[in-house]
Design a protein around this motif. Structure first.
Motif, PDB file in Angstrom:
ATOM      1  N   VAL A 156       2.040   9.750   6.908  1.00 22.46           N
ATOM      2  CA  VAL A 156       3.292   8.989   7.600  1.00 22.46           C
ATOM      3  C   VAL A 156       2.650   8.535   8.906  1.00 22.46           C
ATOM      4  O   VAL A 156       2.399   9.044  10.019  1.00 22.46           O
ATOM      5  N   PRO A 157       2.504   7.021   8.730  1.00 22.25           N
ATOM      6  CA  PRO A 157       1.759   6.409   9.859  1.00 22.25           C
ATOM      7  C   PRO A 157       2.826   6.179  10.810  1.00 22.25           C
ATOM      8  O   PRO A 157       2.822   5.664  11.995  1.00 22.25           O
ATOM      9  N   ASN A 158       4.197   5.738  10.214  1.00 20.49           N
ATOM     10  CA  ASN A 158       5.201   5.602  10.961  1.00 20.49           C
ATOM     11  C   ASN A 158       6.320   6.652  10.993  1.00 20.49           C
ATOM     12  O   ASN A 158       6.355   7.591  11.569  1.00 20.49           O
ATOM     13  N   ARG A 159       7.321   6.208   9.902  1.00 17.27           N
ATOM     14  CA  ARG A 159       8.835   7.042   9.905  1.00 17.27           C
ATOM     15  C   ARG A 159       8.658   7.812   8.331  1.00 17.27           C
ATOM     16  O   ARG A 159       9.252   8.524   8.088  1.00 17.27           O
ATOM     17  N   SER A 160       8.039   6.720   7.353  1.00 16.08           N
ATOM     18  CA  SER A 160       8.323   7.139   5.950  1.00 16.08           C
ATOM     19  C   SER A 160       6.898   7.636   5.541  1.00 16.08           C
ATOM     20  O   SER A 160       5.793   7.360   5.881  1.00 16.08           O
ATOM     21  N   ASN A 161       7.042   8.481   4.367  1.00 10.54           N
ATOM     22  CA  ASN A 161       5.708   8.884   3.926  1.00 10.54           C
ATOM     23  C   ASN A 161       5.291   8.003   2.863  1.00 10.54           C
ATOM     24  O   ASN A 161       6.071   7.479   1.690  1.00 10.54           O
ATOM     25  N   VAL A 162       4.003   7.487   3.001  1.00 13.85           N
ATOM     26  CA  VAL A 162       3.650   6.173   2.115  1.00 13.85           C
ATOM     27  C   VAL A 162       2.196   6.729   1.809  1.00 13.85           C
ATOM     28  O   VAL A 162       1.484   7.774   1.847  1.00 13.85           O
ATOM     29  N   ILE A 163       1.572   5.711   1.107  1.00 18.58           N
ATOM     30  CA  ILE A 163       0.331   6.107   0.246  1.00 18.58           C
ATOM     31  C   ILE A 163      -0.840   5.215   1.171  1.00 18.58           C
ATOM     32  O   ILE A 163      -0.789   3.927   1.169  1.00 18.58           O
ATOM     33  N   MET A 164      -1.564   5.790   1.804  1.00 16.97           N
ATOM     34  CA  MET A 164      -2.630   5.293   2.528  1.00 16.97           C
ATOM     35  C   MET A 164      -3.841   4.902   1.728  1.00 16.97           C
ATOM     36  O   MET A 164      -4.348   5.847   0.875  1.00 16.97           O
ATOM     37  N   GLN A 165      -4.316   3.832   1.788  1.00 18.08           N
ATOM     38  CA  GLN A 165      -5.582   3.201   0.741  1.00 18.08           C
ATOM     39  C   GLN A 165      -6.803   2.720   1.752  1.00 18.08           C
ATOM     40  O   GLN A 165      -6.251   1.762   2.353  1.00 18.08           O
ATOM     41  N   PRO A 166      -7.855   3.360   1.540  1.00 22.26           N
ATOM     42  CA  PRO A 166      -8.988   3.055   2.194  1.00 22.26           C
ATOM     43  C   PRO A 166      -9.541   1.435   1.588  1.00 22.26           C
ATOM     44  O   PRO A 166      -9.339   1.492   0.161  1.00 22.26           O
ATOM     45  N   THR A 167     -10.206   0.620   2.208  1.00 31.48           N
ATOM     46  CA  THR A 167     -10.557  -0.536   1.663  1.00 31.48           C
ATOM     47  C   THR A 167     -12.169  -0.554   2.242  1.00 31.48           C
ATOM     48  O   THR A 167     -12.429   0.566   2.795  1.00 31.48           O
ATOM     49  N   GLN A 168     -12.854  -1.468   2.034  1.00 32.44           N
ATOM     50  CA  GLN A 168     -14.280  -1.617   2.347  1.00 32.44           C
ATOM     51  C   GLN A 168     -14.401  -1.609   3.786  1.00 32.44           C
ATOM     52  O   GLN A 168     -15.266  -1.176   4.446  1.00 32.44           O
ATOM     53  N   ASP A 169     -13.412  -2.098   4.644  1.00 31.03           N
ATOM     54  CA  ASP A 169     -13.585  -2.259   5.938  1.00 31.03           C
ATOM     55  C   ASP A 169     -12.203  -1.756   6.900  1.00 31.03           C
ATOM     56  O   ASP A 169     -12.520  -1.539   8.216  1.00 31.03           O
ATOM     57  N   CYS A 170     -11.339  -1.247   6.192  1.00 31.22           N
ATOM     58  CA  CYS A 170     -10.247  -0.727   6.657  1.00 31.22           C
ATOM     59  C   CYS A 170      -9.432   0.272   5.885  1.00 31.22           C
ATOM     60  O   CYS A 170      -9.823   0.749   4.932  1.00 31.22           O
ATOM     61  N   LEU A 171      -8.421   1.118   6.795  1.00 27.89           N
ATOM     62  CA  LEU A 171      -7.476   1.702   6.198  1.00 27.89           C
ATOM     63  C   LEU A 171      -6.232   1.131   6.139  1.00 27.89           C
ATOM     64  O   LEU A 171      -5.915   0.817   7.349  1.00 27.89           O
ATOM     65  N   VAL A 172      -5.599   1.111   4.959  1.00 30.51           N
ATOM     66  CA  VAL A 172      -4.403   0.084   5.112  1.00 30.51           C
ATOM     67  C   VAL A 172      -3.010   0.792   4.346  1.00 30.51           C
ATOM     68  O   VAL A 172      -3.229   1.970   3.542  1.00 30.51           O
TER      69      VAL A 172
END
Length: 833
Positions: free
Chosen positions: A629-645
Motif C-alpha cells: 500500500v504505497p498510498n491508499r489502495s493495495n496494489v502490486i509493486m513491481q521491481p524493474t532494472q532501475d526502479c520500484l514501480v
C-alpha cells in the motif's frame, strides 16, 4: 477429485519434484472445467450427470509443512508441497446443493502420528454412526470428547471447538453447528458436514523444522435418516479414511536402517549423536534446498554487512566538519509583505475611521489612535465575533512568536523574534451585523491567502519546457487510439501520440495537447498486458509539467487490452450449442489480440528510445512483484532494472533505486501477517517513501531483491517516527554518521538475538543429564510399543503387515535395479505409489 489429487501428490513426492501448493491447487481447480476429465469418469457417474451444473462451494485447499488452517474458507499458500502431514479439502455444489470432503494424507508417518489418526478416524466413524433422528447436536460433540478422554486425554486441548455444521443451499448453517452448546435436535433429511480435527500437535520425532507440529482433519457430508436406521447416509464415503489408504511410504530400506546404525555411535565430545550425522529431512531434494537456503542466507548477511560499512564510510566522507555549520537545514527566509507603497493608495473609506477589508490589496485597515493602520492578511491569524450585552466585539488575533506549537513558528518565521508584537486587537460596536460581516470577510481573505500560498508552493518545482520542434514529415512514428493519464479536461477521448524531433506530442480530437521533451524524460517504462487489463507506456519526468490545471510528474499512455464484457446468456446461438468451442475461440482471439497489442506498444517504446538514447526502455519484473500500500489502495509493486514501480492505478509510484540511501523493514516480528517498507532517500530533506501492509510471505523475496540491487536494509519489530529521525539527520549529518549512522536501526534486533542465545545457553543440558534423558526416552519408547501392540487387532495382522512391508521394500529395491516390471510388483491394499 480426491483420486486425481492422490495420483498427482504421490507422483510429485516419489519423483522429488518441487511444486508449490498453490500451483497444485490451480491444477485441480482447472479440472472442473475440463470435459475430458468427466468423460474419463463416465463409468463412475450417473447417466444423467450434467457437469455444467457443477460449481465450487469451497475451492480446493492443500496444506502441508506445519502450517495448517482447518477452516472451510482456508486457502493454499505459495509454499512448496512438503512431505509429512498433507491436508486436502474441497467443496462442490451441484444444482445448488453443496457438499464438503477433506482428508489427511500421511507420508512416512511415525507411530505417534498413526495412533492420533486412528483415534480421529474412530471419532469420525462414531459421529456418522450416532447422527440419528432425535439426537441433540451437543451430545455428538460430548461423545467425541469422552472418546478422547478415555483413549488420549492429552489431545483434548488440541480438539476443535466446532466440528461441523449444516450444509445445503447455504454453505454453513449457523443453527446446526456441531459444538458443546447447540441444543437443537437432528431431524430426518438434515444434511450435515462432520469435520473433527486436531490442531498443532507436537511431533515427538520431527524430521525437520516444518514437522515440529502437525494437524489432522477429516470431513464428510452426511444425511440424517429417520426411523430405525443405524447411522447417517455418508455422501462422501468414496474417499476412504482407512489408515492404509491415506498412508504413503517412500522411505527405502537403506534409509531406514541408517539412522539405527548412527544412533549406536556416540560422539565422545558431547555424549550424543554427532551433529554432522543428523539428517534434517528425508527427501534428497529438500536436503539440498535447505542447505542452499542456509548458504544463501549467510551470503546475504555478509553482503549486507559490507554494504552497511560502505554506506557508513561514504557518509563520513560526504558530510565533513564544514558541512555541519549549516546544520543541514535549509534556512527559511523572512517574507516581507507590503500592502501600500503610497498614502493615496488607501481606500477612500478609511477617512471615516472605520474598519475596511481591502480584498484587492489582501489587507485589513484598522483605526488605531485616530489613524488608519494597514495589516497584511499574512500577519493575521484569525478573526472572531462575540456578543456581550448590547455590544458586539470583534477580536483580531495576529501571528507572533511563541504561540505554542513550534511548527507554526517554522511556517511563519519572523525577522526579529525578540521584538514586541501585538497579539490581538478588540473592537466594540453596537452594530452586530457589521462586526459579523467583517469577521467573515477576514476569514475568507485568510483562506484565499493560504490557498494561493499552497498553490505557489506546489508549483515551485514546475519548470517551463522549451518549445517542441515538430516533425512535419509523414515518416514520423505515430500511435493512435490511445488514452492518457492524467486525463485532460472534459470527457475521456482516445487520441494520438507522435514522435517529433525533440519530444513527444499527444493530441486528442478536441485540439488539446501534451508535449513531453526528451530532455525531461527520467525513466521510460513499458508494461505488457499480461495479468493486466491495459498495456502501458509510462514516462517518469525529471521536472513536473502542467497538464490542464494539474501538476504531473508522470505521464502515461495506454490502451485497453480487452473489449467490454457483455452477457451472452441470452444468445440464441448458445441455447443450441452446449460445447466450449465458442469460448475457446474467443480466448484464442483475445490472446492473439493481446500479443499484437503488446508488440505494437513495445515497438513504439523502442522508437522513443531510439529518438532519445538517454531514455532506456524498462520493463517490470512480474515474477519479483509483491503486494503493498504505497498510498491508499493495495496494489502490486513491481521491481524493474532501475526502479520500484506501480503503474496500473493512479496515483502512480516510481522509486528510483539510485536515490535510495537505506531501506528499513518495520513490524517484522512473529505473529504479524504484514510488514512495512521505508525507503530513505539520499537527499535527506525528502520525506521517506512508505509501502505498507506487505504480506509476510513476501519477506524473503523482498530481502533477496534488495540484496541483489545492492541496497542496504535493516528490519525491526516497531514503526519508527521518521519525521523526528530525519530532523536529527538533517540537523547535523556529520555528527549523525560519526555516532554510527544507520546502525541504530539494527541494534534492537541484535540485542534481542543475544538475549535469546543467552536464554538458550542457560538451559543447556549436561552430559549426565543428556544420558539420563536418553535412557528414559528409550524406556518410554518401549512402553509405547507395548501399548500399541496391546491396542492392535491381533498379532497375526501385525506379522502379516510386517511381511507385506518387507516384500514391498524388496520390490522397490529391485525396481530401481530394473529387475521387475510394473505388473510383477507386489501391491499392498490401501497403499499407493
Amino acid at each position: 477429485m480426491t483420486e486425481f489429487f492422490v495420483e498427482e501428490m504421490s507422483a510429485i513426492l516419489d519423483e522429488e519434484k518441487q511444486v508449490k501448493q498453490k500451483d497444485l491447487m490451480d491444477k485441480i481447480d482447472r479440472k472442473l472445467d475440463d470435459p475430458k476429465f468427466f468423460k474419463s469418469l463416465k463409468t463412475k457417474l450417473p447417466g444423467d450427470f450434467d457437469s455444467t451444473q457443477l460449481d465450487w462451494c469451497f475451492g480446493p485447499t492443500i496444506q502441508s509443512g506445519g502450517q495448517y488452517d482447518l477452516k472451510l474458507s482456508a486457502t493454499s499458500d505459495s509454499n512448496m508441497l512438503h512431505p509429512g502431514i498433507i491436508i486436502c479439502g474441497l467443496g462442490l455444489r451441484y444444482k445448488g446443493y453443496g457438499s464438503m470432503v477433506a482428508r489427511t494424507f500421511m507420508v512416512d508417518p511415525n507411530s505417534s502420528q498413526e495412533q492420533d489418526y486412528k483415534l480421529l478416524s474412530a471419532i469420525q466413524d462414531m459421529l456418522i454412526r450416532e447422527a440419528r433422528e432425535g439426537v441433540v447436536v451437543k451430545d455428538l460433540y460430548n461423545k467425541a470428547i469422552s472418546m478422547i478422554k478415555s483413549k488420549k486425554p492429552e489431545l483434548e486441548k488440541h480438539f476443535q471447538k466446532n466440528i461441523g455444521g449444516g450444509i445445503g443451499f447455504e454453505t454453513r448453517d449457523s443453527t446446526l453447528l456441531v459444538n458443546a452448546k447447540n441444543t437443537r435436535q437432528l431431524k430426518d433429511g438434515m444434511t450435515l458436514t462432520l469435520a473433527p480435527g486436531f490442531t498443532d500437535i507436537e511431533n515427538p520425532n520431527p524430521q525437520d523444522k516444518k514437522s515440529r507440529t502437525y494437524s489432522l482433519f477429516l470431513c464428510d457430508t452426511v444425511r440424517v435418516l429417520g426411523g430405525k436406521q443405524d447411522e447417517a447416509a455418508n455422501f462422501t464415503n468414496g474417499a476412504s479414511t482407512e489408515i492404509g489408504t491415506v498412508s504413503f511410504y517412500f522411505k527405502d530400506e537403506e534409509e531406514e536402517e541408517a539412522p539405527k546404525e548412527r544412533s549406536k555411535k556416540k560422539d565422545s565430545k558431547v555424549g550424543a549423536v554427532a551433529s554432522n550425522n543428523i539428517v534434517k529431512t528425508k527427501l534428497r531434494a529438500d536436503r539440498g534446498k535447505n542447505q542452499q537456503d542456509e548458504g544463501a542466507e549467510q551470503r546475504r548477511r555478509e553482503h549486507q554487512k559490507e554494504l552497511s560499512e560502505k554506506k557508513q564510510r561514504q557518509g563520513l566522507e560526504t558530510y565533513t566538519e564544514s558541512t555541519a555549520d549549516t546544520n543541514g537545514v535549509q534556512q527559511k527566509k523572512f517574507k516581507k509583505f507590503e500592502s501600500y507603497k503610497r498614502d493615496n493608495q488607501f481606500p477612500s473609506r478609511v477617512a471615516d475611521l472605520a474598519i475596511v477589508v481591502d480584498v484587492k490589496a489582501a489587507t485589513i485597515v484598522l483605526p488605531i489612535m485616530g489613524r488608519p493602520v494597514p495589516f497584511h492578511i499574512n500577519t493575521i491569524k484569525n478573526a472572531s465575533k462575540s456578543d456581550e450585552g448590547d455590544f458586539a466585539y470583534l477580536r483580531i488575533n495576529f501571528l507572533s512568536p511563541g504561540q505554542g506549537v513550534g511548527r507554526k513558528d517554522e511556517r511563519d518565521p519572523f525577522e526579529d523574534p525578540n521584538a514586541h508584537f501585538i497579539r490581538s486587537l478588540t473592537f466594540r460596536s453596537k452594530d452586530a451585523d457589521r462586526m459579523a460581516d467583517i469577521a467573515q470577510q477576514v476569514t475568507e481573505l485568510r483562506k484565499n491567502a493560504v490557498r494561493r500560498e499552497q498553490e505557489k508552493k506546489e508549483l515551485e518545482d514546475v519548470v517551463e519546457q522549451d518549445n517542441l520542434l515538430e516533425d512535419r514529415t509523414s515518416k514520423k512514428a505515430r500511435l493512435d487510439n490511445v488514452f492518457v493519464r492524467p486525463g485532460l479536461d472534459g470527457k475521456r477521448i482516445a487520441g494520438e501520440i507522435a514522435i517529433h524531433l525533440n519530444g513527444l506530442r499527444y493530441n486528442d480530437p478536441r485540439g488539446q495537447k501534451i508535449d513531453v521533451l526528451f530532455s525531461n524524460i527520467k525513466h521510460l517504462f513499458f508494461q505488457p498486458s499480461a495479468h493486466e487489463l491495459i498495456v502501458i507506456i509510462h514516462i517518469h519526468l525529471k521536472d513536473p509539467i502542467m497538464i490542464g490545471k494539474k501538476k504531473a510528474k508522470d505521464v502515461q499512455f495506454y490502451r485497453e487490452a480487452t473489449d467490454m464484457a457483455f452477457d451472452e446468456t441470452g444468445n440464441r446461438k448458445r441455447k443450441h450449442r452446449y460445447g466450449d468451442e465458442e469460448e475457446f475461440e474467443q480466448e484464442q482471439e483475445e490472446r492473439r489480440r493481446r500479443a499484437q497489442l503488446d508488440k505494437t506498444f513495445k515497438n513504439f517504446a523502442e522508437r522513443i528510445q531510439a529518438a532519445a538514447p538517454e531514455a532506456g526502455v524498462d520493463i517490470p519484473f512480474r515474477e519479483l512483484a509483491f503486494n503493498g500500500v504505497p498510498n491508499r489502495s493495495n496494489v502490486i509493486m513491481q521491481p524493474t532494472q532501475d526502479c520500484l514501480v506501480q503503474l496500473t492505478e493512479p496515483p502512480f509510484t516510481v522509486i528510483t533505486l539510485e536515490e535510495i540511501e537505506v531501506v528499513h523493514l518495520e513490524r517484522v516480528q512473529f505473529g504479524l501477517k504484514n510488514f512495512d517498507m521505508v525507503f530513505v532517500f539520499k537527499e535527506f530533506h525528502r520525506p521517506p517513501a512508505h509501502i505498507n501492509t506487505v504480506p509476510v510471505e513476501s519477506l524473503e523475496s523482498v530481502k533477496d531483491w534488495l540484496d541483489s540491487v545492492d541496497l542496504p536494509y535493516s528490519e525491526g519489530p516497531l514503526n519508527l517516527n521518521w519525521s523526528t529521525i530525519m530532523k536529527t539527520v538533517t540537523a547535523d549529518p556529520h555528527q549523525f554518521f560519526k555516532d554510527g549512522g544507520w546502525s541504530f536501526l539494527t541494534m534492537e534486533s541484535d540485542d534481542e538475538e543475544e538475549e535469546e542465545e543467552e536464554e538458550e545457553s542457560a538451559f543447556e543440558m549436561s552430559e549426565s543429564d543428556l544420558a539420563a534423558s536418553e535412557e528414559s526416552s528409550e524406556d518410554e519408547s518401549d512402553f509405547d510399543n507395548d501399548a500399541s501392540a496391546d491396542e492392535g487387532d491381533g498379532s497375526d495382522d501385525d506379522e502379516s503387515g510386517e511381511d507385506w512391508d518387507e516384500l514391498e521394500r524388496k520390490a522397490k529395491k529391485k525396481d530401481r535395479e530394473g529387475g521387475l516390471e510394473d505388473e510383477e510388483k507386489p501391491k499392498k491394499k490401501g497403499n499407493k505409489r
